[in-house]
Enzyme design. Sequence first.
Site, PDB file in Angstrom:
ATOM      1  N   SER A 152      -4.960  -5.590   1.022  1.00  0.00           N
ATOM      2  CA  SER A 152      -5.717  -5.377   2.368  1.00  0.00           C
ATOM      3  C   SER A 152      -6.297  -3.635   2.281  1.00  0.00           C
ATOM      4  O   SER A 152      -5.817  -2.865   1.808  1.00  0.00           O
ATOM      5  CB  SER A 152      -4.385  -5.558   3.156  1.00  0.00           C
ATOM      6  OG  SER A 152      -5.040  -4.912   4.565  1.00  0.00           O
ATOM      7  N   GLU A 161       4.894   0.788   4.650  1.00  0.00           N
ATOM      8  CA  GLU A 161       4.088   1.865   4.818  1.00  0.00           C
ATOM      9  C   GLU A 161       4.177   2.712   6.080  1.00  0.00           C
ATOM     10  O   GLU A 161       3.597   3.548   6.491  1.00  0.00           O
ATOM     11  CB  GLU A 161       2.467   1.664   4.892  1.00  0.00           C
ATOM     12  CG  GLU A 161       1.827   0.972   4.109  1.00  0.00           C
ATOM     13  CD  GLU A 161       2.370   0.796   2.493  1.00  0.00           C
ATOM     14  OE1 GLU A 161       3.167  -0.009   2.361  1.00  0.00           O
ATOM     15  OE2 GLU A 161       1.540   1.278   1.712  1.00  0.00           O
ATOM     16  N   ARG A 200       4.740  -8.023   3.565  1.00  0.00           N
ATOM     17  CA  ARG A 200       4.851  -6.715   2.591  1.00  0.00           C
ATOM     18  C   ARG A 200       5.841  -5.979   3.189  1.00  0.00           C
ATOM     19  O   ARG A 200       6.262  -5.326   4.036  1.00  0.00           O
ATOM     20  CB  ARG A 200       3.384  -6.005   3.044  1.00  0.00           C
ATOM     21  CG  ARG A 200       3.136  -4.528   2.422  1.00  0.00           C
ATOM     22  CD  ARG A 200       1.955  -5.101   1.713  1.00  0.00           C
ATOM     23  NE  ARG A 200       1.451  -3.606   0.863  1.00  0.00           N
ATOM     24  CZ  ARG A 200       0.698  -3.025   1.017  1.00  0.00           C
ATOM     25  NH1 ARG A 200      -0.345  -3.309   1.990  1.00  0.00           N
ATOM     26  NH2 ARG A 200       0.391  -1.938   0.511  1.00  0.00           N
ATOM     27  N   HIS A 212       3.180   6.233   5.458  1.00  0.00           N
ATOM     28  CA  HIS A 212       1.979   7.148   5.473  1.00  0.00           C
ATOM     29  C   HIS A 212       2.345   8.543   5.756  1.00  0.00           C
ATOM     30  O   HIS A 212       1.693   9.786   5.327  1.00  0.00           O
ATOM     31  CB  HIS A 212       1.099   6.564   6.797  1.00  0.00           C
ATOM     32  CG  HIS A 212       0.359   5.486   6.433  1.00  0.00           C
ATOM     33  ND1 HIS A 212      -0.163   5.304   4.966  1.00  0.00           N
ATOM     34  CD2 HIS A 212       0.091   4.353   6.792  1.00  0.00           C
ATOM     35  CE1 HIS A 212      -0.840   4.331   4.927  1.00  0.00           C
ATOM     36  NE2 HIS A 212      -0.791   3.518   6.098  1.00  0.00           N
ATOM     37  N   ARG A 265      -2.259   1.975  -7.894  1.00  0.00           N
ATOM     38  CA  ARG A 265      -2.842   2.540  -9.192  1.00  0.00           C
ATOM     39  C   ARG A 265      -2.849   1.681 -10.305  1.00  0.00           C
ATOM     40  O   ARG A 265      -2.402   1.953 -11.224  1.00  0.00           O
ATOM     41  CB  ARG A 265      -1.990   3.774  -9.480  1.00  0.00           C
ATOM     42  CG  ARG A 265      -2.356   5.201  -8.290  1.00  0.00           C
ATOM     43  CD  ARG A 265      -3.959   5.439  -8.688  1.00  0.00           C
ATOM     44  NE  ARG A 265      -4.174   6.339  -9.748  1.00  0.00           N
ATOM     45  CZ  ARG A 265      -4.922   5.943 -10.818  1.00  0.00           C
ATOM     46  NH1 ARG A 265      -5.784   4.878 -10.839  1.00  0.00           N
ATOM     47  NH2 ARG A 265      -5.029   7.017 -11.926  1.00  0.00           N
ATOM     48  N   GLN A 274     -12.696   8.797  -1.965  1.00  0.00           N
ATOM     49  CA  GLN A 274     -13.643   9.722  -1.229  1.00  0.00           C
ATOM     50  C   GLN A 274     -14.756   9.053  -0.306  1.00  0.00           C
ATOM     51  O   GLN A 274     -15.182   9.305   0.844  1.00  0.00           O
ATOM     52  CB  GLN A 274     -14.710  10.679  -2.465  1.00  0.00           C
ATOM     53  CG  GLN A 274     -14.120  11.620  -2.768  1.00  0.00           C
ATOM     54  CD  GLN A 274     -14.667  12.315  -4.059  1.00  0.00           C
ATOM     55  OE1 GLN A 274     -14.259  12.269  -5.206  1.00  0.00           O
ATOM     56  NE2 GLN A 274     -16.035  12.998  -3.690  1.00  0.00           N
ATOM     57  N   TRP A 296      -4.584  17.621   0.794  1.00  0.00           N
ATOM     58  CA  TRP A 296      -3.043  18.102   0.730  1.00  0.00           C
ATOM     59  C   TRP A 296      -2.173  17.760  -0.286  1.00  0.00           C
ATOM     60  O   TRP A 296      -1.562  18.886  -0.857  1.00  0.00           O
ATOM     61  CB  TRP A 296      -2.174  17.297   1.966  1.00  0.00           C
ATOM     62  CG  TRP A 296      -2.142  15.931   1.494  1.00  0.00           C
ATOM     63  CD1 TRP A 296      -2.838  14.877   1.790  1.00  0.00           C
ATOM     64  CD2 TRP A 296      -0.893  15.358   0.949  1.00  0.00           C
ATOM     65  NE1 TRP A 296      -2.227  13.580   1.278  1.00  0.00           N
ATOM     66  CE2 TRP A 296      -0.890  14.133   0.885  1.00  0.00           C
ATOM     67  CE3 TRP A 296       0.212  15.848   0.256  1.00  0.00           C
ATOM     68  CZ2 TRP A 296      -0.071  13.143   0.246  1.00  0.00           C
ATOM     69  CZ3 TRP A 296       1.285  15.126  -0.189  1.00  0.00           C
ATOM     70  CH2 TRP A 296       0.950  13.916  -0.150  1.00  0.00           C
TER      71      TRP A 296
HETATM   72 FE1  SF4 Z   1     -11.913   3.706  -5.721  1.00  0.00          FE
HETATM   73 FE2  SF4 Z   1     -13.027   6.160  -5.047  1.00  0.00          FE
HETATM   74 FE3  SF4 Z   1     -14.546   3.852  -4.796  1.00  0.00          FE
HETATM   75 FE4  SF4 Z   1     -12.489   4.318  -3.271  1.00  0.00          FE
HETATM   76  S1  SF4 Z   1     -14.272   5.425  -3.476  1.00  0.00           S
HETATM   77  S2  SF4 Z   1     -12.836   2.332  -4.375  1.00  0.00           S
HETATM   78  S3  SF4 Z   1     -11.191   5.289  -4.616  1.00  0.00           S
HETATM   79  S4  SF4 Z   1     -13.649   4.811  -6.628  1.00  0.00           S
END
Ligand code: SF4
Length: 673
Positions: free
Chosen positions: A26, A165, A215, A253, A289, A340, A576
């Site tokens: 999700s 979470e 979850r 979170h 990850r 990002q 952070w």
């Molecule tokens: Fe992955 Fe960065 Fe794309 Fe988000 S912006 S899906 S973290 S590569």
Amino acid sequence: MPHYPHLLAPLDLAHVTLPNRVLMGSMHTNLEETGDWNRVAAFYAERARGGVGLMVTGGMAPNREGGVFPGASGLFSAADLANHRIVTQCVHEAGGRIAMQVLHAGRYAYSKDCVAPSPIRSPISPFLPNALNEAGIEKQIADIVQSAARAREADYDGVEIMGSEGYFLNQFLVAHTNQRNDRWGGTAENRMRLPIEVVRRVRAAVGQDFILIYRISLIDLIPNGQSWGEIVTLAKAIEAAGASMLNTGIGWHEARIPTIATSVPRRAFAWVTKKLMGEVTIPVITSNRINTPDVAEAILAEGCADMVSMARPFLADAHFVRKAMEGRAAQIAPCIACNQACLDHTFQGKLSSCLVNPRACHETELVLAPVVAPKRIAVVGSGPAGLAAALALDQRGHKVTLFEKDTAIGGQLNLARQIPGKEEFHGLVHWYETMLGKSNITLRLRHSAQATELSGFDEVVVATGVKPRDPGIDGQDGQNVSSYIDVLTGAKPIGQRVAIVGAGGIGFDVAEFLVQGGDSPTEDLKCWLHEWGVVDPETERGGVTDAHPAPPKRAVTLLQRKSGKFGQGLGKTTGWIHRATLRAKGVKMIGGVNYHRIDAAGLHISFGPTHDNATLIEADSIVLCAGQVSETGLTDALRELGKTVHVIGGAELAMELDAKRAIDQGTRLAARI
Ligand code: SF4
Ligand code: NAP
């Protein structure tokens, strides 16, 4: 012999068989909030075509008080059904399966109407939650159940009940947030009552032939979180209550431990899921990850889980699974876990996308259609902007020549990949190499393109990037002064005491590079867990203890002229982590300074507009990270020749440049030419 035999093995869920062991986890993209459900459908349908076994939608609120923010999408009225049906129909037509996540945010809801087991404010919210009475709890259960039933009516293949979470159900599970002394709090048995009751009643409402994922938080990463014994008891009870699968949730979170950022080692928490294997008989899904088919395959082959959840990798590449199936794994655009363009956008209320794939969530609007009349196009510079433009132009059918003055492609990506914790950038550069190799692009390395030789091209794209800004400090030509490029390419030796001029993204990166001195905890899971204080939840409630950062390899002082918070321009969800890492390594951060001069003793500064407190920062090395300016030489020369040029990336605007803007700009330009 199939590629990835474990990953691509079917998964039998009694009433349905999933074609493989890949779940698209999700993600809240803010797409639903655009109100354009055809666009939402296009996003999921593209991923269904990409072969993923099962997808889970972004969290849908079961009622207004449970929405993550006011106006968050949900499925709490019959009127919402028609919108959701657009999505399910498109996904099914594309051959996919989709479950809807029911997310009740509890005290994380950004509203004064938020509700929780007890009136305890979360450290990441300004709102004191309203404690629920018995009737209030019953209402929340009824709303969640109704939402799940409506998901079935909307033709979803299942639901995921969000119980981790630190959201609503998770808040009932621990004394940290649940201080009730009625049947919903106090003993562990009472604290578990709500999630079990929710699953039991959802199953009764949706019938047996419907996927029900729960979850479960397997490691809360907060003090006084759940014990492992409680987690196992809950997992068994959730199975008995009717769940089809358990998905892994890692950390609340509000936890002060990174769980998905790029500096988190790959598959950092698969060991936690593995602990649950054998405790329940339903399939267990792991997450966090995991971003390549090789990593996912290894996790399954080692028995850490029955299925693997990946979320952001499906923003980076909708066709992740199909490419893995077809033996084209090297062509999968890698998620570098930077946050990002996805989570940072979500938390700013912006539409999510992806740094490496700007088409994510823009499927209907950013289209790389084949061209009718191909042009001869020169792209100068193979940093992220130039690479993105060249590949997208090639994909459309143009004839592209890519010029690069260096010996290798990548531009500033080659600096980023040197930073400990940013190893994923290696994968991104390798992916660009692979894609260039597969394209029809003519690559001219070690070739600094001159304006005169570009006149024969129909179009010229200038992506020549940036050069370091000259801060003009007296003494900066000394042997003890280096640019960030000298540091990251190893061109100059750096001493033990270092002063860094400039605390932007690059100043932070260089500080991290210098204090780590060649080590990267991201590459060593045991070390990373020890540094952040993550332990087996069997030994410590919540799986968290004191952090144990390794001593820094150098004494570093980071300076900026502005006063105020350091790292203000860093990512919303990752700044952070950078600040915490540098603090743990004893980096001194000094703001509000004026730079006077550099000499053999170090850097001479003073403070404030009146230049008070003249001070020497004793340092063996001074590193200049004072920002960057556009490389405009070629643009100017071309314009002098009367040539029309397209200038993108840092060559166009150096301020606040990052790979996200560069890649987006390159791709969008290519879509227009
Ligand atoms: Fe992955 Fe960065 Fe794309 Fe988000 S912006 S899906 S973290 S590569
Ligand atoms: P930046 O973020 O703009 O930072 C430049 C730094 O130099 C600031 O600390 C600025 O602070 C200082 N500075 C500016 N002019 C100066 C001058 N004349 N003399 C002395 N100091 C000066 O630029 P950057 O660090 O080069 O990063 C470039 C881009 O890449 C940024 O957009 C950044 O966000 C991105 N990036 C991000 C990350 C990340 O998120 N981790 C990492 C690397 C790069 P004062 O003006 O207060 O002194």
